[in-house]
Motif scaffolding. Sequence first.
Motif, PDB file in Angstrom:
ATOM      1  N   ALA A  59     -14.673 -32.469 -41.181  1.00  0.00           N
ATOM      2  CA  ALA A  59     -14.069 -32.190 -42.307  1.00  0.00           C
ATOM      3  C   ALA A  59     -12.519 -32.216 -41.879  1.00  0.00           C
ATOM      4  O   ALA A  59     -12.165 -32.250 -40.726  1.00  0.00           O
ATOM      5  CB  ALA A  59     -14.501 -30.281 -42.590  1.00  0.00           C
ATOM      6  N   MET A  60     -11.547 -32.071 -43.011  1.00  0.00           N
ATOM      7  CA  MET A  60     -10.115 -32.054 -42.761  1.00  0.00           C
ATOM      8  C   MET A  60      -9.429 -31.127 -43.625  1.00  0.00           C
ATOM      9  O   MET A  60      -9.896 -30.804 -44.615  1.00  0.00           O
ATOM     10  CB  MET A  60      -9.734 -33.514 -43.413  1.00  0.00           C
ATOM     11  CG  MET A  60      -8.130 -33.787 -42.966  1.00  0.00           C
ATOM     12  SD  MET A  60      -8.329 -34.670 -41.114  1.00  0.00           S
ATOM     13  CE  MET A  60      -8.995 -36.395 -41.648  1.00  0.00           C
ATOM     14  N   ALA A  61      -8.609 -30.441 -42.633  1.00  0.00           N
ATOM     15  CA  ALA A  61      -7.771 -29.172 -43.140  1.00  0.00           C
ATOM     16  C   ALA A  61      -6.488 -29.368 -42.988  1.00  0.00           C
ATOM     17  O   ALA A  61      -5.745 -30.173 -41.848  1.00  0.00           O
ATOM     18  CB  ALA A  61      -8.325 -27.931 -42.584  1.00  0.00           C
ATOM     19  N   ASP A  62      -5.419 -28.982 -43.992  1.00  0.00           N
ATOM     20  CA  ASP A  62      -4.114 -29.211 -43.626  1.00  0.00           C
ATOM     21  C   ASP A  62      -3.674 -28.277 -42.686  1.00  0.00           C
ATOM     22  O   ASP A  62      -4.438 -27.115 -42.297  1.00  0.00           O
ATOM     23  CB  ASP A  62      -3.287 -29.368 -45.014  1.00  0.00           C
ATOM     24  CG  ASP A  62      -3.622 -27.913 -45.919  1.00  0.00           C
ATOM     25  OD1 ASP A  62      -3.986 -26.977 -45.028  1.00  0.00           O
ATOM     26  OD2 ASP A  62      -3.424 -27.925 -47.096  1.00  0.00           O
ATOM     27  N   ARG A  63      -2.342 -27.918 -42.263  1.00  0.00           N
ATOM     28  CA  ARG A  63      -1.803 -27.137 -41.312  1.00  0.00           C
ATOM     29  C   ARG A  63      -1.747 -25.542 -41.916  1.00  0.00           C
ATOM     30  O   ARG A  63      -1.589 -24.752 -41.442  1.00  0.00           O
ATOM     31  CB  ARG A  63      -0.601 -27.492 -40.713  1.00  0.00           C
ATOM     32  CG  ARG A  63       0.501 -27.588 -41.795  1.00  0.00           C
ATOM     33  CD  ARG A  63       1.776 -28.161 -41.019  1.00  0.00           C
ATOM     34  NE  ARG A  63       2.862 -28.525 -42.141  1.00  0.00           N
ATOM     35  CZ  ARG A  63       4.142 -28.871 -41.717  1.00  0.00           C
ATOM     36  NH1 ARG A  63       4.390 -29.244 -40.336  1.00  0.00           N
ATOM     37  NH2 ARG A  63       5.082 -29.069 -42.552  1.00  0.00           N
ATOM     38  N   ASP A  64      -1.734 -25.832 -43.175  1.00  0.00           N
ATOM     39  CA  ASP A  64      -1.900 -24.248 -43.937  1.00  0.00           C
ATOM     40  C   ASP A  64      -3.308 -23.527 -44.111  1.00  0.00           C
ATOM     41  O   ASP A  64      -3.281 -22.504 -44.608  1.00  0.00           O
ATOM     42  CB  ASP A  64      -1.369 -24.456 -45.168  1.00  0.00           C
ATOM     43  CG  ASP A  64       0.319 -24.770 -45.184  1.00  0.00           C
ATOM     44  OD1 ASP A  64       0.819 -24.402 -44.299  1.00  0.00           O
ATOM     45  OD2 ASP A  64       0.834 -25.522 -46.171  1.00  0.00           O
ATOM     46  N   GLY A  65      -4.152 -24.313 -43.538  1.00  0.00           N
ATOM     47  CA  GLY A  65      -5.674 -23.534 -43.785  1.00  0.00           C
ATOM     48  C   GLY A  65      -6.481 -24.283 -45.035  1.00  0.00           C
ATOM     49  O   GLY A  65      -7.564 -23.550 -44.905  1.00  0.00           O
TER      50      GLY A  65
ATOM     51  N   GLY B   4       0.070 -38.898 -43.170  1.00  0.00           N
ATOM     52  CA  GLY B   4       1.105 -38.108 -43.996  1.00  0.00           C
ATOM     53  C   GLY B   4       1.486 -36.877 -43.487  1.00  0.00           C
ATOM     54  O   GLY B   4       2.003 -36.934 -42.389  1.00  0.00           O
ATOM     55  N   GLU B   5       0.896 -35.856 -44.268  1.00  0.00           N
ATOM     56  CA  GLU B   5       1.132 -34.287 -43.623  1.00  0.00           C
ATOM     57  C   GLU B   5       0.210 -34.286 -42.345  1.00  0.00           C
ATOM     58  O   GLU B   5      -0.757 -34.764 -42.297  1.00  0.00           O
ATOM     59  CB  GLU B   5       0.968 -33.367 -44.740  1.00  0.00           C
ATOM     60  CG  GLU B   5       2.145 -33.556 -45.684  1.00  0.00           C
ATOM     61  CD  GLU B   5       3.496 -32.901 -45.336  1.00  0.00           C
ATOM     62  OE1 GLU B   5       3.313 -32.088 -44.427  1.00  0.00           O
ATOM     63  OE2 GLU B   5       4.180 -33.230 -45.866  1.00  0.00           O
ATOM     64  N   ALA B   6       0.763 -33.447 -41.377  1.00  0.00           N
ATOM     65  CA  ALA B   6      -0.252 -33.186 -40.624  1.00  0.00           C
ATOM     66  C   ALA B   6      -1.214 -32.400 -40.715  1.00  0.00           C
ATOM     67  O   ALA B   6      -1.503 -31.535 -41.755  1.00  0.00           O
ATOM     68  CB  ALA B   6       0.534 -32.171 -39.336  1.00  0.00           C
ATOM     69  N   ALA B   7      -2.539 -32.918 -40.161  1.00  0.00           N
ATOM     70  CA  ALA B   7      -3.818 -32.436 -40.671  1.00  0.00           C
ATOM     71  C   ALA B   7      -4.699 -32.002 -39.363  1.00  0.00           C
ATOM     72  O   ALA B   7      -4.202 -32.298 -38.224  1.00  0.00           O
ATOM     73  CB  ALA B   7      -4.533 -33.279 -41.336  1.00  0.00           C
ATOM     74  N   VAL B   8      -5.609 -31.304 -39.463  1.00  0.00           N
ATOM     75  CA  VAL B   8      -6.623 -30.683 -38.575  1.00  0.00           C
ATOM     76  C   VAL B   8      -8.141 -31.493 -38.714  1.00  0.00           C
ATOM     77  O   VAL B   8      -8.479 -31.111 -39.825  1.00  0.00           O
ATOM     78  CB  VAL B   8      -6.493 -29.188 -38.371  1.00  0.00           C
ATOM     79  CG1 VAL B   8      -7.659 -28.900 -37.267  1.00  0.00           C
ATOM     80  CG2 VAL B   8      -5.204 -28.880 -37.943  1.00  0.00           C
ATOM     81  N   LEU B   9      -8.558 -32.164 -37.667  1.00  0.00           N
ATOM     82  CA  LEU B   9      -9.954 -32.492 -38.084  1.00  0.00           C
ATOM     83  C   LEU B   9     -10.998 -31.640 -37.449  1.00  0.00           C
ATOM     84  O   LEU B   9     -10.875 -31.109 -36.175  1.00  0.00           O
ATOM     85  CB  LEU B   9     -10.292 -33.915 -37.293  1.00  0.00           C
ATOM     86  CG  LEU B   9     -11.559 -34.670 -37.514  1.00  0.00           C
ATOM     87  CD1 LEU B   9     -11.709 -35.052 -38.992  1.00  0.00           C
ATOM     88  CD2 LEU B   9     -11.428 -36.002 -36.433  1.00  0.00           C
ATOM     89  N   LEU B  10     -12.019 -31.306 -38.193  1.00  0.00           N
ATOM     90  CA  LEU B  10     -12.878 -30.122 -37.839  1.00  0.00           C
ATOM     91  C   LEU B  10     -14.138 -30.789 -37.450  1.00  0.00           C
ATOM     92  O   LEU B  10     -14.631 -31.614 -38.302  1.00  0.00           O
ATOM     93  CB  LEU B  10     -13.034 -29.033 -38.972  1.00  0.00           C
ATOM     94  CG  LEU B  10     -11.832 -28.220 -39.339  1.00  0.00           C
ATOM     95  CD1 LEU B  10     -11.952 -27.170 -40.450  1.00  0.00           C
ATOM     96  CD2 LEU B  10     -11.077 -27.537 -38.139  1.00  0.00           C
ATOM     97  N   GLY B  11     -14.844 -30.385 -36.604  1.00  0.00           N
ATOM     98  CA  GLY B  11     -16.151 -31.097 -36.193  1.00  0.00           C
ATOM     99  C   GLY B  11     -17.166 -30.160 -35.972  1.00  0.00           C
ATOM    100  O   GLY B  11     -17.284 -29.085 -35.352  1.00  0.00           O
ATOM    101  N   LEU B  12     -18.319 -30.083 -36.601  1.00  0.00           N
ATOM    102  CA  LEU B  12     -19.553 -29.199 -36.624  1.00  0.00           C
ATOM    103  C   LEU B  12     -20.834 -29.672 -36.718  1.00  0.00           C
ATOM    104  O   LEU B  12     -21.067 -30.561 -37.787  1.00  0.00           O
ATOM    105  CB  LEU B  12     -19.387 -28.030 -37.913  1.00  0.00           C
ATOM    106  CG  LEU B  12     -20.335 -26.948 -37.562  1.00  0.00           C
ATOM    107  CD1 LEU B  12     -20.141 -26.081 -36.281  1.00  0.00           C
ATOM    108  CD2 LEU B  12     -20.077 -26.024 -39.061  1.00  0.00           C
ATOM    109  N   THR B  13     -21.781 -29.631 -35.802  1.00  0.00           N
ATOM    110  CA  THR B  13     -22.919 -30.304 -35.820  1.00  0.00           C
ATOM    111  C   THR B  13     -24.141 -29.261 -36.232  1.00  0.00           C
ATOM    112  O   THR B  13     -23.959 -27.963 -35.713  1.00  0.00           O
ATOM    113  CB  THR B  13     -23.270 -30.956 -34.423  1.00  0.00           C
ATOM    114  OG1 THR B  13     -22.343 -31.584 -34.048  1.00  0.00           O
ATOM    115  CG2 THR B  13     -24.416 -31.433 -34.355  1.00  0.00           C
ATOM    116  N   ASP B  14     -24.989 -29.838 -36.843  1.00  0.00           N
ATOM    117  CA  ASP B  14     -26.123 -28.965 -37.442  1.00  0.00           C
ATOM    118  C   ASP B  14     -27.016 -28.429 -36.270  1.00  0.00           C
ATOM    119  O   ASP B  14     -27.652 -29.559 -35.594  1.00  0.00           O
ATOM    120  CB  ASP B  14     -26.966 -29.757 -38.468  1.00  0.00           C
ATOM    121  CG  ASP B  14     -28.054 -28.693 -38.968  1.00  0.00           C
ATOM    122  OD1 ASP B  14     -28.217 -27.661 -38.545  1.00  0.00           O
ATOM    123  OD2 ASP B  14     -29.218 -29.373 -39.726  1.00  0.00           O
ATOM    124  N   SER B  15     -26.997 -27.581 -35.765  1.00  0.00           N
ATOM    125  CA  SER B  15     -27.755 -27.046 -34.547  1.00  0.00           C
ATOM    126  C   SER B  15     -28.941 -26.211 -34.717  1.00  0.00           C
ATOM    127  O   SER B  15     -29.664 -25.425 -33.983  1.00  0.00           O
ATOM    128  CB  SER B  15     -26.932 -26.472 -33.565  1.00  0.00           C
ATOM    129  OG  SER B  15     -26.326 -25.080 -34.232  1.00  0.00           O
TER     130      SER B  15
END
Length: 815
Positions: free
Chosen positions: A322-328, A404-415
């Motif tokens: 998932a991708m989130a911007d720096r404001d959450g 473009g704007e700074a972003a945060v890549l989120l990683g989560l695996t189905d466990s």
Amino acid sequence: MSGGVSGHNAARGWGDWALVGIALAASLALLYLITGEPLVVWGFGAGLLVLGALAIVLATRRPEESEPEAAMPDWSVTVAAIERPDAAVAITDRASRLVCANRLYQEWFGAEHAPPRLPVDEASGERLARAARNAWRDGRGNADLVERDDAPGARWRVEATRSGRADDFLVWKIETIAASDPVRDLVAHIDGKLGRALGRAGISAAVVDPDGTIRAASAAFAERAGGDSLADMTGHDFVALLRQEEGDRLGWSRDGGDGSTVTLYHLPLADPDLPGEPDPDTTPSLMLLADEGVGLGGGGAQQSAAVPHLEALLGQLPLGLAMADRDGRLLFANPAFMRAAGKEGERPPIYPTDLVVREDKSALSDAIRRFGRGPATAGDIAIRLAAQADEPVSLSLAGVRGLGEAAVLLGLTDSTEETRLKRQVAQATKMQAVGQLAGGVAHDFNNVLTAILGTCDLMLLRHTPGDSDYDDIQQIRANSNRAAALTRQLLAFSRQQTLRPELLQLPDVISEVSHLLRRLLGEKIRLAVSHDRDLGPVRADPTQLEQVIVNLAVNARDAMQGRGDGSGKLTLATRRVTATDVRAMRSEIVPAGEYTALIVEDTGGGIPAEHLGKIFEPFFTTKERGKGTGLGLSTVYGIVKQSGGFIFADSEQGKGTTFTIYLPVHHPSPAEAPAPAAAPAAPEPTEWAGGGRILLVEDEDPVRMVAERALTRQGYQVQTARDGEEGLEIVEGGGEFDLVLTDVVMPSMDGPAMARAIRKVAPDLPVLFMSGYAEEQLRREISIENMHFIAKPFSVQQIGDKVGAVLRSTSGDRA
């Protein structure tokens, strides 16, 4: 030319007939000159004509073609037909002999092994044997997972199919189970349509190994880096294909400084479930190179055009991203991410913090803000998802620049599945450890009880009823017997008790115990019994089955007495369960086959759902302190499993509980058929009066002293040894004995090792083992001829009777 040959053959045929006619006429004329009788001539001529016609018919008749003999099977043709590069194929006959196999089968298992007896681990061997039985019975059988101890990582899926004109062969197909490889899947997408779609949007993609070499690249990457979209970029140095310009900008080396710049997006392809930061020495990377003007946000029409393609790339990955911007705020989440978060099929929320429990919202929000505004780094954080608040999971975060704007890549695996398997493994490991502990404690405690009971028996020989100490000694003995019953429960739980199985019918066992149950249940609880017809026999220990029924009935009584006025109904029922019924259950635990089911149903208050999965654990009880040991149901579980059966509990609060026990139907072999009644033999003497010399080997001093005194009082000559080595030295030193009485578990040299060494000196010397472990288990592990067994704890009378019985049974053999 063929016409000339036909004419020649015809002319030759007419010439032959002309000669025959001339010869016939000459014969008739000669006959007339000799006889002068016209009738004789005409008769002779007619006979010759008939014989000639018959000869012509026989000569012109074609011989019938003989039927070809049945061809023998040509297995070389079959071998050629089953030769496959992706699967091992073998054919076995009714005797499980290998008829033929392809080359891959011989490479994996060798021609000396025939399925189902393959060099695999024990669990896999059981799955193969079950697949063979199902194939012979139903036409097809499967073993979903087969592994080898000597080949970690080698995993196969096996399918057996019955075949042949008489259904007398099994065809085995064995295929490799490929482990999931997200990097391999991504390589396929980069080489396919996704790579071409990114190329049309101005994005070149490549998967780069940790050493900097390219593993796979899209057609757009090959076009920009090498000038040929069909070029194979595998193995090229990724860094050598790029050049660095002023201001840390990047461009393509082949442009020579005249081309446009590109923006590099570096995404490590690390498993987000692994703790810590990705190791750059082992982690491959996904490299995305966007042409100048292509990006995410703030770049005009060209930049926004790349967003759907970037989302398509992330959406195809099996990893939850998932991708989130720096404001959450959540910009994008692929289906794998939502599935791992427990929200499969739902739309992504506005904020990723909406997916976690309230206590973790602040920590996640701070982490996103920190990675979004700081340098491009990666890390992880432990969170608890709202969908599964009991199990913390690891969420990977990586700061992404260049979109473009700074972003945060989120990683989560189905466990979810992994967590479930971990729980099962942990539970099985715990139960195995507790079982081993229970068996060891019971064994050591049995030694103590043997000494206590033996000492009490010896003291009672010197006291008579009415003495001041007689009642106290009897009380000690009674309490010791209660403790011995408790150790039997521990052995039942650990499946190490001694069973004496018999072929029996469950209704007979219920009938024997029903009178006791009515007294245990009381007047307010009604007992109902029902039986199916045509129940198959089972092979079990009737005494242990009675204990199972009593334990379940007592638990049901307590549950019903603790509810309302204490009234209720206990139902005992037996049911016939066919193989079709088992398959309809779709159970992964109970294999297909015929069973006789025992159902124990009560109308009590039921078992809470949170306790239902723990009821068979040892020492788990919901009763008040002092009203239960917590070993009742664990004992039931151990007896049922040791008898080869299965037990399940179903309960609904307020409506009662149902326990269902499945025992396999036993089909006696010819060797087990009852023998014809023989003439009554003379009764054997109940006591042994012949005396004897006994070598007693026991490392526990109290047990050795009690056994020595008990046997000496009965007239035996007893010589003792403290361990196996001392016992062996006595025999090798010339000691002659009629019986060796030894413990099984001893330091240094144990009982079985000593017995095998003694048999080399005295091959016919009988051995009587005494142990607190199960007799069946010891017989499987020891496997010594002329071996006898007595279970601890035993009384003075029991050890004397057992020694006498062994000497009586072996006296004829040694005479």
